[in-house]
Structure formats: structure tokens, C-alpha cells
Design a protein around this motif. Structure first.
Motif, PDB file in Angstrom:
ATOM      1  N   LEU A 145     -43.915 -50.233  35.526  1.00 29.34           N
ATOM      2  CA  LEU A 145     -42.990 -49.770  34.637  1.00 29.34           C
ATOM      3  C   LEU A 145     -42.021 -50.647  34.302  1.00 29.34           C
ATOM      4  CD1 LEU A 145     -41.773 -47.267  32.718  1.00 29.34           C
ATOM      5  CD2 LEU A 145     -40.472 -46.863  34.891  1.00 29.34           C
ATOM      6  N   CYS A 146     -41.817 -51.056  32.865  1.00 29.17           N
ATOM      7  CA  CYS A 146     -40.899 -52.152  32.442  1.00 29.17           C
ATOM      8  C   CYS A 146     -39.793 -51.209  31.815  1.00 29.17           C
ATOM      9  CB  CYS A 146     -41.500 -53.083  31.594  1.00 29.17           C
ATOM     10  SG  CYS A 146     -40.449 -54.251  30.993  1.00 29.17           S
ATOM     11  N   ILE A 147     -38.453 -51.558  32.208  1.00 26.11           N
ATOM     12  CA  ILE A 147     -37.420 -51.294  31.540  1.00 26.11           C
ATOM     13  C   ILE A 147     -36.790 -52.443  30.598  1.00 26.11           C
ATOM     14  CG2 ILE A 147     -37.025 -49.397  32.959  1.00 26.11           C
ATOM     15  CD1 ILE A 147     -34.897 -50.940  34.094  1.00 26.11           C
ATOM     16  N   GLU A 148     -36.579 -52.273  29.362  1.00 25.35           N
ATOM     17  CA  GLU A 148     -36.058 -53.152  28.642  1.00 25.35           C
ATOM     18  C   GLU A 148     -34.604 -53.059  28.192  1.00 25.35           C
ATOM     19  OE1 GLU A 148     -38.149 -53.768  24.711  1.00 25.35           O
ATOM     20  OE2 GLU A 148     -40.333 -53.805  25.707  1.00 25.35           O
ATOM     21  N   LEU A 149     -33.862 -54.005  28.586  1.00 26.05           N
ATOM     22  CA  LEU A 149     -32.594 -54.073  28.648  1.00 26.05           C
ATOM     23  C   LEU A 149     -31.810 -54.944  27.417  1.00 26.05           C
ATOM     24  CD1 LEU A 149     -31.537 -53.973  32.379  1.00 26.05           C
ATOM     25  CD2 LEU A 149     -31.527 -51.883  30.762  1.00 26.05           C
ATOM     26  N   ASN A 150     -30.924 -54.594  26.476  1.00 25.91           N
ATOM     27  CA  ASN A 150     -30.583 -55.319  25.433  1.00 25.91           C
ATOM     28  C   ASN A 150     -29.624 -56.478  25.750  1.00 25.91           C
ATOM     29  OD1 ASN A 150     -28.675 -55.868  22.893  1.00 25.91           O
ATOM     30  ND2 ASN A 150     -30.335 -54.596  22.025  1.00 25.91           N
ATOM     31  N   GLU A 151     -30.001 -57.716  25.488  1.00 28.80           N
ATOM     32  CA  GLU A 151     -29.456 -58.873  25.898  1.00 28.80           C
ATOM     33  C   GLU A 151     -27.877 -58.687  25.650  1.00 28.80           C
ATOM     34  OE1 GLU A 151     -27.351 -62.577  25.541  1.00 28.80           O
ATOM     35  OE2 GLU A 151     -27.656 -61.670  23.671  1.00 28.80           O
ATOM     36  N   ARG A 152     -27.671 -58.062  24.397  1.00 33.74           N
ATOM     37  CA  ARG A 152     -25.936 -58.193  24.030  1.00 33.74           C
ATOM     38  C   ARG A 152     -25.248 -57.307  25.107  1.00 33.74           C
ATOM     39  NH1 ARG A 152     -26.273 -56.341  19.298  1.00 33.74           N
ATOM     40  NH2 ARG A 152     -25.703 -58.309  18.223  1.00 33.74           N
ATOM     41  N   SER A 153     -25.965 -56.243  25.723  1.00 33.74           N
ATOM     42  CA  SER A 153     -25.080 -55.573  26.641  1.00 33.74           C
ATOM     43  C   SER A 153     -25.061 -56.085  28.027  1.00 33.74           C
ATOM     44  CB  SER A 153     -25.932 -53.998  26.998  1.00 33.74           C
ATOM     45  OG  SER A 153     -27.133 -54.220  27.344  1.00 33.74           O
ATOM     46  N   LEU A 154     -26.073 -57.029  28.192  1.00 38.39           N
ATOM     47  CA  LEU A 154     -25.872 -57.748  29.645  1.00 38.39           C
ATOM     48  C   LEU A 154     -24.624 -58.453  29.745  1.00 38.39           C
ATOM     49  CD1 LEU A 154     -29.615 -59.185  30.332  1.00 38.39           C
ATOM     50  CD2 LEU A 154     -28.436 -56.718  30.591  1.00 38.39           C
ATOM     51  N   ARG A 155     -24.055 -58.669  28.632  1.00 39.21           N
ATOM     52  CA  ARG A 155     -22.867 -59.612  28.785  1.00 39.21           C
ATOM     53  C   ARG A 155     -21.709 -59.019  29.406  1.00 39.21           C
ATOM     54  NH1 ARG A 155     -22.966 -61.545  22.777  1.00 39.21           N
ATOM     55  NH2 ARG A 155     -25.120 -60.930  22.755  1.00 39.21           N
ATOM     56  N   SER A 156     -21.684 -57.594  29.614  1.00 39.05           N
ATOM     57  CA  SER A 156     -20.572 -56.666  30.029  1.00 39.05           C
ATOM     58  C   SER A 156     -20.883 -56.405  31.512  1.00 39.05           C
ATOM     59  CB  SER A 156     -19.956 -55.679  29.045  1.00 39.05           C
ATOM     60  OG  SER A 156     -21.171 -55.046  28.675  1.00 39.05           O
ATOM     61  N   THR A 158     -21.275 -55.703  35.352  1.00 40.36           N
ATOM     62  CA  THR A 158     -20.821 -55.892  36.306  1.00 40.36           C
ATOM     63  C   THR A 158     -21.614 -56.304  37.407  1.00 40.36           C
ATOM     64  OG1 THR A 158     -20.977 -53.767  36.883  1.00 40.36           O
ATOM     65  CG2 THR A 158     -18.965 -53.928  35.747  1.00 40.36           C
ATOM     66  N   ASP A 159     -21.054 -57.019  38.556  1.00 45.13           N
ATOM     67  CA  ASP A 159     -21.920 -57.175  39.838  1.00 45.13           C
ATOM     68  C   ASP A 159     -22.382 -55.903  40.326  1.00 45.13           C
ATOM     69  OD1 ASP A 159     -21.113 -59.579  39.790  1.00 45.13           O
ATOM     70  OD2 ASP A 159     -19.267 -59.416  41.135  1.00 45.13           O
ATOM     71  N   GLN A 160     -21.977 -54.761  40.200  1.00 42.36           N
ATOM     72  CA  GLN A 160     -22.793 -53.584  40.411  1.00 42.36           C
ATOM     73  C   GLN A 160     -23.972 -53.284  39.656  1.00 42.36           C
ATOM     74  OE1 GLN A 160     -21.838 -51.724  43.231  1.00 42.36           O
ATOM     75  NE2 GLN A 160     -23.917 -50.805  42.755  1.00 42.36           N
ATOM     76  N   LEU A 161     -23.943 -53.694  38.411  1.00 41.37           N
ATOM     77  CA  LEU A 161     -24.989 -53.549  37.359  1.00 41.37           C
ATOM     78  C   LEU A 161     -26.231 -54.287  38.111  1.00 41.37           C
ATOM     79  CD1 LEU A 161     -23.381 -52.775  33.982  1.00 41.37           C
ATOM     80  CD2 LEU A 161     -25.243 -51.398  35.118  1.00 41.37           C
ATOM     81  N   ARG A 162     -25.778 -55.706  38.212  1.00 43.95           N
ATOM     82  CA  ARG A 162     -26.600 -56.781  38.586  1.00 43.95           C
ATOM     83  C   ARG A 162     -27.409 -56.108  40.016  1.00 43.95           C
ATOM     84  NH1 ARG A 162     -22.433 -60.611  37.551  1.00 43.95           N
ATOM     85  NH2 ARG A 162     -22.780 -60.348  35.212  1.00 43.95           N
ATOM     86  N   ARG A 163     -26.547 -55.869  40.990  1.00 42.97           N
ATOM     87  CA  ARG A 163     -27.279 -55.492  42.025  1.00 42.97           C
ATOM     88  C   ARG A 163     -28.118 -54.157  41.918  1.00 42.97           C
ATOM     89  NH1 ARG A 163     -22.135 -56.773  44.352  1.00 42.97           N
ATOM     90  NH2 ARG A 163     -21.427 -54.531  44.060  1.00 42.97           N
TER      91      ARG A 163
END
Ligand code: C2E
Ligand code: MG
Ligand code: MG
Ligand code: MG
Length: 281
Positions: A145-156, A158-163
Motif C-alpha cells: 500500500l502506497c500513500i501519496e502525500l502532496n508536496e505542498r503540505s509537507l512544508r508545514s 512537524t517533527d511529529q508528522l515526520r515521525r
């Protein structure tokens, strides 16, 4: 600051404000009912390996056609689902149905092991959705299963999201950075967020006569190769574009030339008739 009189507001906006508000409320009701009654559907678009000329994955894209209003566009569905508080429900249906569909595709074409879905970035951190995605994927051990995340949203992000993204990755979920290269993309996104797949936005290949566009695609493919990311160029519409992509060393592609997003039934038909062959004319 000038306060507008009621009379003024009426003059400028007339009854159309009332009308469009009414329409929008009604559309929201329709979208809410569609989600609550599990009446959304999916369209599937092939993702193609340009070296072998074979389909290796499908992207699942949400669809809803209302009997009265006709089709409601995915971005409109998504923004309405968000404001209705039904985004996680929409996503659960998409993930569940996409994985089920992929099992059928794999039964027809065993080399198809990957199904991709679109998620809003924040969803990966939500208490109910992260575990749901992990369990849903875990229930299909022969699929990725692959999840696609929009690049624009990645700019905001947080460290928590990254983890949280890293945790999903460790659990075997594939992460794609979607729409990279659309208008105001930043290079930092390529560095700061976990990913396995880099999806290049169609606007970055809008004019392949432009030497700079070609060099950027080539450079991003080199970057992807060196770091073992899979690069997928979106928006391939013609044989000529495929030729240029091959010259630039592009690994994978997606676009109308290989197939528009179509229903589950039509996707099965295609696989039955043509297997994973990318070009069928
Ligand atoms: P996306 O994830 O970048 O999906 C690709 C979009 O480009 C799709 O539009 C697809 O039909 C279109 N496309 C594919 N090949 C070509 C081509 O060769 N030329 C052109 N001009 N367009 C092409 P679609 O299905 O209307 O989806 C639009 C966006 O809506 C998606 O962009 C995605 O961001 C969002 N979306 C769709 N389904 C979902 C979903 O289930 N959940 C969430 N959160 N977002 C979704
Ligand atoms: Mg996508
Ligand atoms: Mg995209
Ligand atoms: Mg796009």
C-alpha cells in the motif's frame, strides 16, 4: 475601515450569494450522504515502468457521481468531506476498496503488487487513521500500500508528522511525495521528509522543448536513482512525451497516454485482455 450598509451588500451581491450558499449546502448534504452510505467509488490509473513497458501499480482516485448533480470533482469532494468532518471516513473507504480492488488485479496479473491512494498529510497522525492504514495494509500481505502525500503540505510538516510517516514506513507502507514541481515546490521537501516514491507534477514537463525542464527531470531522476527512490512522472499524454522521458532516463510514468483513470470493471477488462502491457493500441 468602511462598514458596508446592508443595502450596499444587497446591491453588490444580489440574490446570487443566497443561491450559491443554498447550492453549496445542498451539495454538502449530498456528499455527506454519499460518504455515510458508502456510495463513493474509485477510478484506477496505471503506473508504468518505461524500461519494461509494463504496468506495476495503479493509483486509486476517489469518484462520486450524483444522480442529479452529476460528477463532483475529487478536490471538491475532499474539501467538503473535510468541512463535514468526514475526511477520515472517506479515506477509510478509499483505502479499504483500493486494497480489495488490488487483490482482484493481482489475481489477473500477479506482477501487480502495488496500489496507491492519496492522503491528506495530517491524517497520518490522527489517532484512528494511522492504525487503520497499518492494519488494512497488514491484512493484505501480498500487496504494497502506497500513500501519496502532496508536496505542498509537507512544508508545514512537524517533527511529529515526520515521525509518524517514518513509523508507517517501518510498518511497510510506501510513501510517495505527490505533485513535486508544481508551481512553488521547494527543494527542502526532498530532504526533510521520508519517502520511497517521487511523483513529478505534470506542470514540470509542460514544455519539454525547454532545455531547463529536461535537465531538471534528468537531475531528479539521477537524485532518485542514487537514493533508491522510484520516480514517476505524471501527465504523460503522448508518444512523443514518452520518447523524451526515455531519453532523459525516466524510470516510471503515469498519464492519459497509458490510460485515463477508469472504473474497477474497466480496469479488470483491460488486465484480462492485455495483461500488464502499458500501451494497448
Ligand atoms: P493527484 O493525486 O495528483 O492525481 C492525479 C490527477 O491527474 C488525477 O485527477 C488524474 O485524473 C489526473 N491525470 C492523470 N493523468 C493525466 C494526464 O495525462 N493529463 C492530465 N491533464 N491529467 C492527468 P483527479 O482524479 O481529478 O484527482 C485530482 C486530485 O484530487 C488528485 O491529484 C488528488 O490530489 C485528489 N484526490 C483524488 N482522490 C483522492 C482521495 O481519495 N483522497 C484525497 N485526499 N485526495 C484525492
Ligand atoms: Mg496522487
Ligand atoms: Mg499527483
Ligand atoms: Mg497532480
Amino acid at each position: 475601515q468602511v462598514k458596508r450598509s446592508r443595502h450596499d451588500a444587497g446591491l453588490h451581491h444580489g440574490s446570487s450569494v443566497g443561491l450559491s450558499t443554498h447550492r453549496s449546502t445542498r451539495t454538502n448534504e449530498i456528499v455527506a450522504r454519499a460518504i455515510e452510505n458508502d456510495r463513493l467509488s474509485l477510478a484506477f490509473q496505471p503506473i508504468v515502468d518505461l524500461t519494461s513497458g509494463e504496468i506495476w501499480a495503479f493509483e486509486a482516485l476517489v469518484r462520486y457521481v450524483d444522480p442529479e448533480l452529476g460528477p463532483i470533482s475529487p478536490p471538491s469532494l475532499v474539501s467538503r468531506a473535510k468541512s463535514l468532518g468526514l475526511m477520515n471516513e472517506l479515506t477509510r473507504q478509499v483505502v479499504r476498496n483500493a486494497l480489495e480492488a488490488a487483490e482482484s488485479f493481482r489475481a489477473l496479473a500477479p506482477s501487480i503488487r502495488c496500489i496507491t491512494v492519496n492522503l491528506e498529510l495530517g491524517q497520518i497522525s490522527e489517532r484512528e487513521l494511522g492504525p487503520f492504514v497499518r492494519e488494512a495494509a497488514g491484512a493484505h500481505p501480498d500487496l504494497s500500500l502506497c500513500i501519496e502525500l502532496n508536496e505542498r503540505s509537507l512544508r508545514s510538516a512537524t517533527d511529529q508528522l515526520r515521525r509518524d510517516a517514518e513509523a508507517l514506513q517501518s510498518a511497510g507502507i510506501i510513501i510517495a511525495l505527490d505533485d513535486y514541481g508544481s508551481d512553488d515546490s521547494v527543494v527542502g521537501s526532498l530532504v526533510h521528509f521520508p519517502m520511497n516514491i517521487l511523483k513529478i507534477d505534470k506542470s514540470l514537463i509542460s514544455n519539454l522543448d525547454d532545455a531547463r525542464q529536461r535537465e531538471v527531470v534528468k537531475a531528479l531522476q539521477g537524485f532518485s536513482d542514487n537514493l533508491s527512490y522510484t520516480m514517476v512522472v505524471e501527465g504523460i499524454e503522448t508518444a512523443a512525451m514518452v520518447e523524451v522521458m526515455r531519453e532523459l532516463g525516466t524510470a516510471s510514468a503515469q498519464g492519459y497516454y497509458f490510460g485515463r483513470p477508469v472504473s474497477f470493471a474497466l480496469t479488470r477488462d483491460r488486465l484480462q485482455r492485455h495483461g500488464t502491457r502499458a500501451v494497448i493500441d
